[in-house]
Design a protein around this motif. Structure first.
Motif, PDB file in Angstrom:
ATOM      1  N   UNK A   1       2.654  -0.199   1.552  1.00 45.75           N
ATOM      2  CA  UNK A   1       3.021  -0.603   0.194  1.00 45.75           C
ATOM      3  C   UNK A   1       4.516  -0.890   0.104  1.00 45.75           C
ATOM      4  N   UNK A   2       4.886  -1.622  -0.935  1.00 49.61           N
ATOM      5  CA  UNK A   2       6.300  -1.899  -1.200  1.00 49.61           C
ATOM      6  C   UNK A   2       7.032  -0.607  -1.522  1.00 49.61           C
ATOM      7  N   UNK A   3       6.385   0.265  -2.281  1.00 48.93           N
ATOM      8  CA  UNK A   3       7.015   1.530  -2.676  1.00 48.93           C
ATOM      9  C   UNK A   3       7.377   2.371  -1.449  1.00 48.93           C
TER      10      UNK A   3
ATOM     11  N   UNK B   1      -3.348  -4.334   2.752  1.00 49.01           N
ATOM     12  CA  UNK B   1      -4.024  -5.267   1.857  1.00 49.01           C
ATOM     13  C   UNK B   1      -4.209  -6.660   2.449  1.00 49.01           C
ATOM     14  N   UNK B   2      -3.623  -6.912   3.615  1.00 51.00           N
ATOM     15  CA  UNK B   2      -3.722  -8.249   4.205  1.00 51.00           C
ATOM     16  C   UNK B   2      -4.043  -8.153   5.692  1.00 51.00           C
ATOM     17  N   UNK B   3      -4.810  -9.123   6.174  1.00 51.05           N
ATOM     18  CA  UNK B   3      -5.138  -9.202   7.586  1.00 51.05           C
ATOM     19  C   UNK B   3      -4.194 -10.126   8.320  1.00 51.05           C
ATOM     20  N   UNK B   4      -4.533 -11.399   8.328  1.00 47.89           N
ATOM     21  CA  UNK B   4      -3.763 -12.399   9.074  1.00 47.89           C
ATOM     22  C   UNK B   4      -2.321 -12.520   8.580  1.00 47.89           C
ATOM     23  N   UNK B   5      -2.123 -12.630   7.269  1.00 44.96           N
ATOM     24  CA  UNK B   5      -0.754 -12.810   6.754  1.00 44.96           C
ATOM     25  C   UNK B   5       0.091 -11.566   6.978  1.00 44.96           C
ATOM     26  N   UNK B   6      -0.538 -10.386   6.909  1.00 41.54           N
ATOM     27  CA  UNK B   6       0.197  -9.164   7.163  1.00 41.54           C
ATOM     28  C   UNK B   6       0.483  -8.941   8.630  1.00 41.54           C
ATOM     29  N   UNK B   7      -0.357  -9.504   9.493  1.00 42.03           N
ATOM     30  CA  UNK B   7      -0.220  -9.315  10.932  1.00 42.03           C
ATOM     31  C   UNK B   7       0.731 -10.333  11.555  1.00 42.03           C
ATOM     32  N   UNK B   8       0.486 -11.619  11.303  1.00 43.01           N
ATOM     33  CA  UNK B   8       1.315 -12.651  11.942  1.00 43.01           C
ATOM     34  C   UNK B   8       2.058 -13.541  10.946  1.00 43.01           C
ATOM     35  N   UNK B   9       1.516 -13.709   9.746  1.00 42.53           N
ATOM     36  CA  UNK B   9       2.210 -14.530   8.752  1.00 42.53           C
ATOM     37  C   UNK B   9       3.569 -13.956   8.402  1.00 42.53           C
ATOM     38  N   UNK B  10       3.671 -12.631   8.415  1.00 41.05           N
ATOM     39  CA  UNK B  10       4.938 -11.982   8.099  1.00 41.05           C
ATOM     40  C   UNK B  10       5.989 -12.266   9.170  1.00 41.05           C
ATOM     41  N   UNK B  11       5.559 -12.510  10.415  1.00 43.15           N
ATOM     42  CA  UNK B  11       6.504 -12.921  11.459  1.00 43.15           C
ATOM     43  C   UNK B  11       7.106 -14.288  11.125  1.00 43.15           C
TER      44      UNK B  11
ATOM     45  N   UNK C   1      13.452 -16.206   0.488  1.00 40.98           N
ATOM     46  CA  UNK C   1      12.371 -16.771  -0.309  1.00 40.98           C
ATOM     47  C   UNK C   1      12.341 -16.070  -1.668  1.00 40.98           C
ATOM     48  N   UNK C   2      12.236 -16.857  -2.728  1.00 42.94           N
ATOM     49  CA  UNK C   2      12.197 -16.296  -4.091  1.00 42.94           C
ATOM     50  C   UNK C   2      10.770 -16.150  -4.608  1.00 42.94           C
ATOM     51  N   UNK C   3       9.931 -17.195  -4.360  1.00 47.79           N
ATOM     52  CA  UNK C   3       8.569 -17.208  -4.906  1.00 47.79           C
ATOM     53  C   UNK C   3       7.596 -17.738  -3.853  1.00 47.79           C
ATOM     54  N   UNK C   4       6.339 -17.314  -3.981  1.00 48.72           N
ATOM     55  CA  UNK C   4       5.284 -17.804  -3.085  1.00 48.72           C
ATOM     56  C   UNK C   4       4.051 -18.194  -3.886  1.00 48.72           C
ATOM     57  N   UNK C   5       3.319 -19.150  -3.355  1.00 51.82           N
ATOM     58  CA  UNK C   5       1.998 -19.525  -3.869  1.00 51.82           C
ATOM     59  C   UNK C   5       1.076 -19.599  -2.663  1.00 51.82           C
ATOM     60  N   UNK C   6      -0.016 -18.827  -2.688  1.00 48.64           N
ATOM     61  CA  UNK C   6      -0.845 -18.704  -1.489  1.00 48.64           C
ATOM     62  C   UNK C   6      -2.298 -19.051  -1.738  1.00 48.64           C
ATOM     63  N   UNK C   7      -2.957 -19.463  -0.675  1.00 50.31           N
ATOM     64  CA  UNK C   7      -4.398 -19.714  -0.657  1.00 50.31           C
ATOM     65  C   UNK C   7      -4.931 -19.086   0.619  1.00 50.31           C
ATOM     66  N   UNK C   8      -5.672 -17.988   0.488  1.00 49.45           N
ATOM     67  CA  UNK C   8      -6.142 -17.220   1.638  1.00 49.45           C
ATOM     68  C   UNK C   8      -7.642 -17.409   1.842  1.00 49.45           C
TER      69      UNK C   8
ATOM     70  N   UNK D   1       6.859  -9.711   0.636  1.00 46.00           N
ATOM     71  CA  UNK D   1       6.193 -10.990   0.926  1.00 46.00           C
ATOM     72  C   UNK D   1       4.678 -10.804   1.002  1.00 46.00           C
ATOM     73  N   UNK D   2       4.207  -9.835   1.765  1.00 42.85           N
ATOM     74  CA  UNK D   2       2.767  -9.622   1.932  1.00 42.85           C
ATOM     75  C   UNK D   2       2.096  -9.362   0.585  1.00 42.85           C
ATOM     76  N   UNK D   3       2.683  -8.507  -0.217  1.00 42.57           N
ATOM     77  CA  UNK D   3       2.077  -8.165  -1.508  1.00 42.57           C
ATOM     78  C   UNK D   3       2.123  -9.348  -2.475  1.00 42.57           C
ATOM     79  N   UNK D   4       3.203 -10.116  -2.455  1.00 45.43           N
ATOM     80  CA  UNK D   4       3.275 -11.292  -3.320  1.00 45.43           C
ATOM     81  C   UNK D   4       2.238 -12.333  -2.909  1.00 45.43           C
ATOM     82  N   UNK D   5       2.026 -12.499  -1.617  1.00 50.22           N
ATOM     83  CA  UNK D   5       1.038 -13.454  -1.114  1.00 50.22           C
ATOM     84  C   UNK D   5      -0.367 -13.070  -1.577  1.00 50.22           C
TER      85      UNK D   5
END
Length: 379
Positions: free
Chosen positions: A114-116, A195-205, A218-225, A360-364
């Protein structure tokens, strides 16, 4: 120079990432592995210790016991830093215990669930004044560091677009298996992964690399998972649009179901005067294209590179720099920090990068759940 004694949590028999860390530590030649908790199964942990010629007296049954026993040793004999290479849910509790007990930490990503939790670790690192390194290993490649310097020096002008992708294909073997392996694989289980698979594993890289080389956030994100199947809980594929501010936009494309792809991480940064592109599968080549000159290729171990890139290569010209060498550069940065040596920004990813990654992961995920809406990373 006396080597820094380190321990490891996880990374035992058959663990790729644990082996990578040990090889990197040996490559940089600054660290000595003296003990750890290598497996939840104590017998397997001891078996691993024997394989690595580690004294069984320092192969511990639990992290609590490791901390207790190591603190009883003389300061010049105990571990100074501990590497965490466990499933994601264990990163935070182990890192918190180690930091509170005065150990420096090297941790696999994502830093927490988590972010917290991430913010709590950030505060703890600042309070304790300890070194915390997060292994976004790709920032250790010499040509990634050269890319960062060329952008900051204005060689491509004003940055106008960032494209990052990370494609793998191995998850197909899990989700399309006739043996119904989906429920047995920890990276598709939110209880162990988050909370995320692919984006938390490699997208964050890819996200970390985009911010690292551009020096912009990055300020804002818009995602399609995409989970592909109803019984799959976490994303295995996704696309994320990025807004950095100042009219700079970008995209991250990440997937673990691109059949035939191995570890296809690449990034392109496009400016008003030129562009720079780099690919992890061909890491010795950094390509610069401009509006007015022929294409230029940068390679490691050449005097035309900047000081940071030149300090980061371990091989002579023409010999490929690989993943182990990049991870070894992260360990070099950790050594400098622990020993109080002069250190450049970007030598190793810090706890602050870990907080950025979790945001990033949580915003996505929130963007996808709210109908593909723009979400601020700092919410």
């Amino acid at each position: 120079m006396k080597k820094i004694k380190y321990g490891m949590i996880g990374g035992g028999i058959g663990a790729f990432i644990g082996d990578a860390h040990r090889r990197a530590a040996r490559l940089c030649n600054d660290f000595e592995l003296v003990g750890g908790v290598f497996d939840v199964d104590y017998e397997r942990s001891k078996e691993f210790a024997l394989q690595e010629d580690i004294a069984l007296g320092r192969c511990y049954e639990s992290v609590d016991l490791l901390i207790e026993k190591e603190l009883q040793l003389a300061e010049d004999q105990r571990m100074k830093v501990v590497t965490i290479v466990t499933p994601n849910t264990l990163h935070f509790p182990f890192a918190k215990k180690l930091l509170n007990s005065g150990f420096h930490v090297i941790c696999e990503k994502p830093m927490t669930i988590t972010v917290e939790e991430a913010v709590e670790l950030e505060s703890l690192v600042i309070e304790k004044q300890l070194t915390f390194a997060l292994t976004h290993t790709y920032t250790g490649y010499p040509m990634v560091r050269q890319m960062r310097d060329l952008i900051s020096e204005g060689h491509i002008g004003i940055v106008q677009r960032v494209d990052a992708q990370y494609y793998q294909g191995w998850v197909n073997n899990i989700i399309h298996s006739s043996e119904n392996r989906i429920g047995k694989f920890w990276k598709l289980d939110s209880r162990q992964t988050g909370i995320s698979g692919c984006l938390g594993d490699i997208g964050v890289h890819a996200f970390n690399l985009a911010e690292y080389v551009t020096g912009k956030q990055v300020k804002e994100v818009l995602s399609d998972l995409n989970t592909l199947k109803e019984e799959i809980e976490l994303d295995v594929d996704g696309t994320v649009l990025l807004r950095f501010g100042d009219n700079l936009k970008g995209v991250i494309r990440a997937s673990q179901v691109c059949a035939g792809e191995e570890n296809n991480l690449s990034i392109g940064v496009y400016g008003s005067k030129g562009s720079l592109t780099w690919s992890q599968e061909n890491p010795n080549f950094l390509t610069l294209k401009t509006l007015t000159e022929p294409i230029r290729i940068y390679k490691p171990a050449h005097t035309y590179n900047g000081d940071f890139a030149e300090r980061s290569h371990t091989m002579k010209a023409g010999h490929p720099e690989g993943y182990y060498e990049a991870l070894a550069n992260i360990y070099v940065g950790v050594r400098k920090s622990i020993k109080g040596e002069e250190i450049n920004a970007g030598e190793y990813p810090t706890v602050h990068d870990g907080v950025r990654g979790m945001k990033f992961i949580h915003a996505v995920v929130n963007s996808h759940k709210t109908g593909n809406s723009w979400i601020s990373i700092n919410q």
